[in-house]
Design a protein around this motif. Sequence first.
Motif, PDB file in Angstrom:
ATOM      1  N   LYS A   7       0.839  -1.198   0.000  1.00 12.67           N
ATOM      2  CA  LYS A   7       0.000   0.000   0.000  1.00 12.67           C
ATOM      3  C   LYS A   7       0.872   1.246   0.000  1.00 12.67           C
ATOM      4  CE  LYS A   7      -4.291  -1.557   2.070  1.00 12.67           C
ATOM      5  NZ  LYS A   7      -5.295  -1.204   3.099  1.00 12.67           N
ATOM      6  N   ALA A   8       0.415   2.265  -0.700  1.00 12.22           N
ATOM      7  CA  ALA A   8       1.147   3.543  -0.680  1.00 12.22           C
ATOM      8  C   ALA A   8       0.190   4.676  -1.004  1.00 12.22           C
ATOM      9  CB  ALA A   8       2.294   3.526  -1.689  1.00 12.22           C
ATOM     10  N   GLY A   9       0.398   5.800  -0.349  1.00 14.99           N
ATOM     11  CA  GLY A   9      -0.475   6.935  -0.643  1.00 14.99           C
ATOM     12  C   GLY A   9      -0.111   8.174   0.136  1.00 14.99           C
ATOM     13  N   PHE A  10      -0.891   9.220  -0.133  1.00 14.44           N
ATOM     14  CA  PHE A  10      -0.611  10.551   0.411  1.00 14.44           C
ATOM     15  C   PHE A  10      -1.640  10.954   1.458  1.00 14.44           C
ATOM     16  CE2 PHE A  10       1.533  10.193  -3.561  1.00 14.44           C
ATOM     17  CZ  PHE A  10       2.700  10.929  -3.404  1.00 14.44           C
ATOM     18  N   VAL A  11      -1.122  11.388   2.587  1.00 14.38           N
ATOM     19  CA  VAL A  11      -1.978  11.820   3.689  1.00 14.38           C
ATOM     20  C   VAL A  11      -1.658  13.278   3.990  1.00 14.38           C
ATOM     21  CG1 VAL A  11      -2.539  11.486   6.129  1.00 14.38           C
ATOM     22  CG2 VAL A  11      -2.027   9.500   4.666  1.00 14.38           C
ATOM     23  N   ASN A  12      -2.667  14.133   3.872  1.00 18.61           N
ATOM     24  CA  ASN A  12      -2.409  15.557   4.085  1.00 18.61           C
ATOM     25  C   ASN A  12      -3.036  16.043   5.383  1.00 18.61           C
ATOM     26  OD1 ASN A  12      -0.952  15.542   1.739  1.00 18.61           O
ATOM     27  ND2 ASN A  12      -2.697  16.124   0.480  1.00 18.61           N
ATOM     28  N   ILE A  13      -2.211  16.716   6.147  1.00 20.88           N
ATOM     29  CA  ILE A  13      -2.633  17.198   7.459  1.00 20.88           C
ATOM     30  C   ILE A  13      -3.059  18.652   7.309  1.00 20.88           C
ATOM     31  CG2 ILE A  13      -1.958  17.471   9.877  1.00 20.88           C
ATOM     32  CD1 ILE A  13       0.239  15.424   9.450  1.00 20.88           C
ATOM     33  N   ILE A  14      -4.314  18.929   7.603  1.00 11.16           N
ATOM     34  CA  ILE A  14      -4.862  20.268   7.392  1.00 11.16           C
ATOM     35  C   ILE A  14      -5.543  20.753   8.670  1.00 11.16           C
ATOM     36  CG2 ILE A  14      -6.637  21.550   6.094  1.00 11.16           C
ATOM     37  CD1 ILE A  14      -6.043  19.742   3.724  1.00 11.16           C
ATOM     38  N   GLY A  15      -5.460  22.033   8.934  1.00 10.36           N
ATOM     39  CA  GLY A  15      -6.155  22.601  10.086  1.00 10.36           C
ATOM     40  C   GLY A  15      -5.669  23.996  10.376  1.00 10.36           C
ATOM     41  N   LYS A  16      -6.342  24.656  11.303  1.00 18.26           N
ATOM     42  CA  LYS A  16      -5.975  26.042  11.626  1.00 18.26           C
ATOM     43  C   LYS A  16      -4.598  26.094  12.311  1.00 18.26           C
ATOM     44  CE  LYS A  16      -9.650  29.109  12.334  1.00 18.26           C
ATOM     45  NZ  LYS A  16     -10.777  29.624  13.139  1.00 18.26           N
ATOM     46  N   PRO A  17      -4.016  27.268  12.364  1.00 19.07           N
ATOM     47  CA  PRO A  17      -2.716  27.396  13.044  1.00 19.07           C
ATOM     48  C   PRO A  17      -2.796  26.971  14.508  1.00 19.07           C
ATOM     49  CG  PRO A  17      -3.221  29.398  11.811  1.00 19.07           C
ATOM     50  CD  PRO A  17      -4.448  28.550  11.768  1.00 19.07           C
ATOM     51  N   ASN A  18      -1.746  26.339  14.971  1.00 17.39           N
ATOM     52  CA  ASN A  18      -1.576  26.016  16.397  1.00 17.39           C
ATOM     53  C   ASN A  18      -2.446  24.908  16.969  1.00 17.39           C
ATOM     54  OD1 ASN A  18       0.580  27.598  17.011  1.00 17.39           O
ATOM     55  ND2 ASN A  18      -0.677  29.403  17.411  1.00 17.39           N
ATOM     56  N   VAL A  19      -3.143  24.171  16.116  1.00 18.37           N
ATOM     57  CA  VAL A  19      -3.942  23.062  16.651  1.00 18.37           C
ATOM     58  C   VAL A  19      -3.073  21.842  16.937  1.00 18.37           C
ATOM     59  CG1 VAL A  19      -6.109  23.833  15.621  1.00 18.37           C
ATOM     60  CG2 VAL A  19      -4.606  22.292  14.332  1.00 18.37           C
ATOM     61  N   GLY A  20      -1.833  21.856  16.420  1.00 22.08           N
ATOM     62  CA  GLY A  20      -0.920  20.748  16.703  1.00 22.08           C
ATOM     63  C   GLY A  20      -0.591  19.869  15.509  1.00 22.08           C
ATOM     64  N   LYS A  21      -0.730  20.408  14.290  1.00 23.79           N
ATOM     65  CA  LYS A  21      -0.478  19.608  13.087  1.00 23.79           C
ATOM     66  C   LYS A  21       0.970  19.133  13.009  1.00 23.79           C
ATOM     67  CE  LYS A  21      -1.777  23.000  10.411  1.00 23.79           C
ATOM     68  NZ  LYS A  21      -2.114  23.919  11.498  1.00 23.79           N
ATOM     69  N   SER A  22       1.895  20.067  13.220  1.00 27.39           N
ATOM     70  CA  SER A  22       3.312  19.689  13.104  1.00 27.39           C
ATOM     71  C   SER A  22       3.713  18.720  14.211  1.00 27.39           C
ATOM     72  CB  SER A  22       4.201  20.930  13.158  1.00 27.39           C
ATOM     73  OG  SER A  22       3.843  21.826  12.134  1.00 27.39           O
ATOM     74  N   THR A  23       3.211  18.962  15.411  1.00 33.88           N
ATOM     75  CA  THR A  23       3.502  18.052  16.528  1.00 33.88           C
ATOM     76  C   THR A  23       3.017  16.647  16.187  1.00 33.88           C
ATOM     77  OG1 THR A  23       3.100  19.911  18.020  1.00 33.88           O
ATOM     78  CG2 THR A  23       3.265  17.733  19.030  1.00 33.88           C
ATOM     79  N   LEU A  24       1.809  16.565  15.652  1.00 34.90           N
ATOM     80  CA  LEU A  24       1.246  15.257  15.306  1.00 34.90           C
ATOM     81  C   LEU A  24       2.068  14.567  14.224  1.00 34.90           C
ATOM     82  CD1 LEU A  24      -0.895  13.047  15.344  1.00 34.90           C
ATOM     83  CD2 LEU A  24      -2.256  14.428  13.758  1.00 34.90           C
ATOM     84  N   MET A  25       2.435  15.304  13.189  1.00 36.22           N
ATOM     85  CA  MET A  25       3.207  14.668  12.121  1.00 36.22           C
ATOM     86  C   MET A  25       4.530  14.132  12.666  1.00 36.22           C
ATOM     87  SD  MET A  25       4.244  15.831   8.284  1.00 36.22           S
ATOM     88  CE  MET A  25       5.986  16.196   8.313  1.00 36.22           C
TER      89      MET A  25
END
Length: 296
Positions: A7-25
């Motif tokens: 399996k292979a694919g693209f997962v895009n993390i989207i959301g408002k600033p400071n909700v923790g997107k970078s931390t989660l990634m």
Amino acid sequence: MTENTHKAGFVNIIGKPNVGKSTLMNVLIGERLSIISSKAQTTRHRIMGLINDEHYQIVFSDTPGMLKPKYELHKSMMSFVHMSLEDADVILFVTDLYESDEEIEDVIEKINHSGVPVLLVINKIDLSKEGQLEKVTEYWTQRIKADTVIPISATESFNTERILQEILDRLPYHAPFYDKDELTDKPERFFASEIIREKIFINYKKEIPYSTEVSIEDFFEEENIIRIRAVIYVERDSQKGIIIGEGGKALKRVGTQARHEMEKFFGKKIFLETFVKVEDDWRKDKNKLRKFGYDQ
Ligand code: GDP
Ligand code: K
Ligand code: MG
């Protein structure tokens, strides 16, 4: 390994600033790829990170926070978001306990009509008060057409494994898109500039971090040391003075912190030189933005 079982694919993390997107990634990938700070808009570019396993490859994109275009820079950030909807196999829409859909109604509309499966991730539940998570879940499920809701705490790595499982359930069968040894598509120079930018965000107030850009002019890797020459661009002379600080102290602190961080990141000794230059109103000027790589 054949195409039929991989399996292979693209997962895009989207959301408002400071909700923790970078931390989660970073938690999902297990490496500190994307810079994290408590100020909005630290993540200006789209940053990719890979999880490689014998049976799958997940390509994550951490997008900049969504904003209405006030400056050219914001417009450019918005186009990263639009672009990231087009090529996604799965969207992780991240929110925390406090954000509303204000100012992002149009993006949510786009997500809801994209036909891409959405995992609604509610972050920071370590801070949740009695009944708060239920209310927030109700609020967001009325707005986002989500396949499933996943409450998590990124900083405590709570329930983040479930995100991986939900992604894998939705990932198409496909051969890997990138070399299996790769961790990210961004060159090392990029991380060097991101690390310096992070230290600028931490060390200066108000508009200063938003008025700076970092360019890595030299990046020479030798056997035991990496020699880096970085230029910090500001918009005005007065800002140059603030960046440098009294007796050069402020800039020295940024340089020292960045060097330590780079040594951890690259696993090598770092020799870092920093210079400050004035580049008038770079944020408003499309040609200058292009020079810094914001061009589409
Ligand atoms: P982004 O702008 O969405 O990428 O957000 P960041 O990942 O940069 O995080 C913004 C701030 O929220 C930082 O101060 C993080 O430490 C904090 N944060 C992220 N995840 C959590 C969490 O699960 N719990 C708490 N309490 N704080 C978090
Ligand atoms: K941030
Ligand atoms: Mg971010």
